[in-house]
Design a protein around this motif. Sequence first.
Motif, PDB file in Angstrom:
ATOM      1  N   VAL A 147      -4.302   1.257   7.146  1.00 33.50           N
ATOM      2  CA  VAL A 147      -3.141   1.462   6.706  1.00 33.50           C
ATOM      3  C   VAL A 147      -3.527   2.346   5.445  1.00 33.50           C
ATOM      4  N   ASP A 148      -4.598   1.758   4.710  1.00 22.29           N
ATOM      5  CA  ASP A 148      -4.782   2.458   3.473  1.00 22.29           C
ATOM      6  C   ASP A 148      -5.329   3.960   3.515  1.00 22.29           C
ATOM      7  N   GLN A 149      -5.578   4.540   4.757  1.00 20.04           N
ATOM      8  CA  GLN A 149      -5.914   5.643   5.088  1.00 20.04           C
ATOM      9  C   GLN A 149      -4.566   6.563   5.601  1.00 20.04           C
ATOM     10  N   ARG A 150      -3.383   5.874   5.800  1.00 23.20           N
ATOM     11  CA  ARG A 150      -2.263   6.718   6.337  1.00 23.20           C
ATOM     12  C   ARG A 150      -1.692   7.412   5.243  1.00 23.20           C
ATOM     13  N   ALA A 151      -0.908   8.663   5.885  1.00 27.72           N
ATOM     14  CA  ALA A 151      -0.140   9.143   4.727  1.00 27.72           C
ATOM     15  C   ALA A 151       1.281   9.042   5.065  1.00 27.72           C
ATOM     16  N   ILE A 203       0.811  -1.122   0.041  1.00 29.74           N
ATOM     17  CA  ILE A 203       0.055   0.046  -0.109  1.00 29.74           C
ATOM     18  C   ILE A 203       0.813   1.172  -0.028  1.00 29.74           C
ATOM     19  N   ALA A 204       2.048   1.310   0.742  1.00 31.85           N
ATOM     20  CA  ALA A 204       2.872   2.251   0.857  1.00 31.85           C
ATOM     21  C   ALA A 204       3.648   2.612  -0.464  1.00 31.85           C
ATOM     22  N   ALA A 205       4.027   1.412  -1.043  1.00 31.68           N
ATOM     23  CA  ALA A 205       4.602   1.553  -2.365  1.00 31.68           C
ATOM     24  C   ALA A 205       3.750   2.248  -3.466  1.00 31.68           C
ATOM     25  N   ASP A 206       2.378   1.806  -3.394  1.00 31.50           N
ATOM     26  CA  ASP A 206       1.470   2.270  -4.274  1.00 31.50           C
ATOM     27  C   ASP A 206       1.004   3.857  -4.113  1.00 31.50           C
ATOM     28  N   GLN A 207       1.083   4.140  -2.991  1.00 29.03           N
ATOM     29  CA  GLN A 207       0.885   5.548  -2.537  1.00 29.03           C
ATOM     30  C   GLN A 207       2.011   6.614  -2.926  1.00 29.03           C
ATOM     31  N   ILE A 208       3.341   6.031  -2.835  1.00 28.42           N
ATOM     32  CA  ILE A 208       4.332   6.626  -3.523  1.00 28.42           C
ATOM     33  C   ILE A 208       4.469   7.040  -4.944  1.00 28.42           C
ATOM     34  N   ALA A 209       4.297   5.869  -5.667  1.00 32.74           N
ATOM     35  CA  ALA A 209       4.101   5.688  -7.069  1.00 32.74           C
ATOM     36  C   ALA A 209       2.942   6.790  -7.589  1.00 32.74           C
ATOM     37  N   SER A 253       3.204  -4.208  21.386  1.00 34.48           N
ATOM     38  CA  SER A 253       3.915  -4.647  20.229  1.00 34.48           C
ATOM     39  C   SER A 253       4.886  -3.404  20.002  1.00 34.48           C
ATOM     40  N   VAL A 254       5.971  -4.077  19.267  1.00 36.63           N
ATOM     41  CA  VAL A 254       6.970  -3.148  18.852  1.00 36.63           C
ATOM     42  C   VAL A 254       7.053  -2.992  17.460  1.00 36.63           C
ATOM     43  N   ASP A 255       7.019  -1.296  16.950  1.00 33.82           N
ATOM     44  CA  ASP A 255       6.540  -0.950  15.724  1.00 33.82           C
ATOM     45  C   ASP A 255       7.754  -1.064  14.742  1.00 33.82           C
ATOM     46  N   PHE A 256       7.862  -2.511  14.371  1.00 30.87           N
ATOM     47  CA  PHE A 256       8.648  -2.670  12.923  1.00 30.87           C
ATOM     48  C   PHE A 256       7.770  -2.331  11.776  1.00 30.87           C
ATOM     49  N   ASN A 257       7.839  -0.788  11.499  1.00 33.17           N
ATOM     50  CA  ASN A 257       6.655  -0.466  10.823  1.00 33.17           C
ATOM     51  C   ASN A 257       7.049  -0.691   9.107  1.00 33.17           C
ATOM     52  N   MET A 258       6.396  -1.511   8.706  1.00 32.01           N
ATOM     53  CA  MET A 258       6.425  -2.028   7.114  1.00 32.01           C
ATOM     54  C   MET A 258       5.709  -0.782   6.149  1.00 32.01           C
ATOM     55  N   PHE A 259       4.867  -0.130   6.944  1.00 28.74           N
ATOM     56  CA  PHE A 259       4.195   0.868   6.182  1.00 28.74           C
ATOM     57  C   PHE A 259       5.034   2.140   5.815  1.00 28.74           C
ATOM     58  N   LYS A 260       5.954   2.546   6.861  1.00 32.85           N
ATOM     59  CA  LYS A 260       6.795   3.521   6.785  1.00 32.85           C
ATOM     60  C   LYS A 260       8.027   3.053   5.792  1.00 32.85           C
ATOM     61  N   ILE A 261       8.515   1.659   6.238  1.00 35.97           N
ATOM     62  CA  ILE A 261       9.759   1.181   5.418  1.00 35.97           C
ATOM     63  C   ILE A 261       9.218   1.342   4.149  1.00 35.97           C
ATOM     64  N   GLY A 262       8.052   0.865   3.616  1.00 36.15           N
ATOM     65  CA  GLY A 262       7.712   0.913   2.257  1.00 36.15           C
ATOM     66  C   GLY A 262       7.505   2.103   1.656  1.00 36.15           C
TER      67      GLY A 262
END
Length: 316
Positions: free
Chosen positions: A303-307, A43-49, A255-264
């Motif tokens: 996630v799909d509503q995050r920036a 989702i993150a990759a698509d947002q940046i694209a 939970s510990v935030d290994f944040n794949m959205f931000k990483i993406g």
Amino acid sequence: MRYLIAAMLAGLMLANPVNAADGMTIAVFTKNSTNPAYEAFRIAADQIAKSTGAKVVHFVPKKPDNVDEQKAMVEQVLKDKPDAIIFIPVDDVAMIDSVKQLNAAKIPVVLVSNPLPGQFVTYVGADDFEIGYREARYLFENLGGKGKIVVIEGVPVAPTNRERVRGYQRAFAEFPGIEVLGSGVGNYQQPDARRVMEKFLGEHKQIDAVLSANDSMALGVLEALKEANRSSVVIGINGILPAVKQIETGTILASVDFNMFKIGCTATRAAVRYLRKEPLPEKVMLPAEVIDKTNYKAWLVPVDQRACPEWTDIVK
């Protein structure tokens, strides 16, 4: 006019005409379609694209973390020659030869999450040793330094798992009052973790806590506990929405935030920056944060509503 074959989530191969003048094309490799963390990454990759005018195509094995499928997908992109690749290897040893082929073809690669040898324009990830250590310490301190626990590990060959377990071992050494009853492999998958936990519950009358190497497995643990009418303190990693909702209700401690959205977001921005000839650091490491009752609300946004964060918010 050139053509790019996209291996989408369903595994269907589609021919899609792409004009080089229309924008850069980035192939994104993730491990599976079952872990919400990788869905967040896509989702993150698509947002940046969308925001940069790039074209992203996703390559996801039908069978979770399948080496042969990912190797075949690498062979496909070697034919298609996208402008850049964002690569999360399913195995840091088995995929070395594939990376060598990508390097030989001179396709720029942004490596994500799992380090391995090769030539990369940058690496984007987090410190899994520190993540595992912080997770274990948080749990052990919550237990008052004493208790009987079980460990649910991820995929054994995954560097993320190895480093998290190494972090656990450091914490074990600091908390001699913690007794580890057993450790099982949940493969980062909810159903697998449930089966492992069911076995532990059958073997041990008292399990004070469960140290899980990701949130999906923590959710599987909760299913097993509920079915057995048992309770234990449960903690995970990733900060995925279903787990954060369980933190809200109190059924998961943290939970510990290994944040794949931000990483993406960061990995895709890095690929775009490279193709635009903008500067990149050799490595981008995102900090981990413990998500608990004090701060969980920030992670309740779907996630799909995050920036995506701006590049300067991540790379100082």
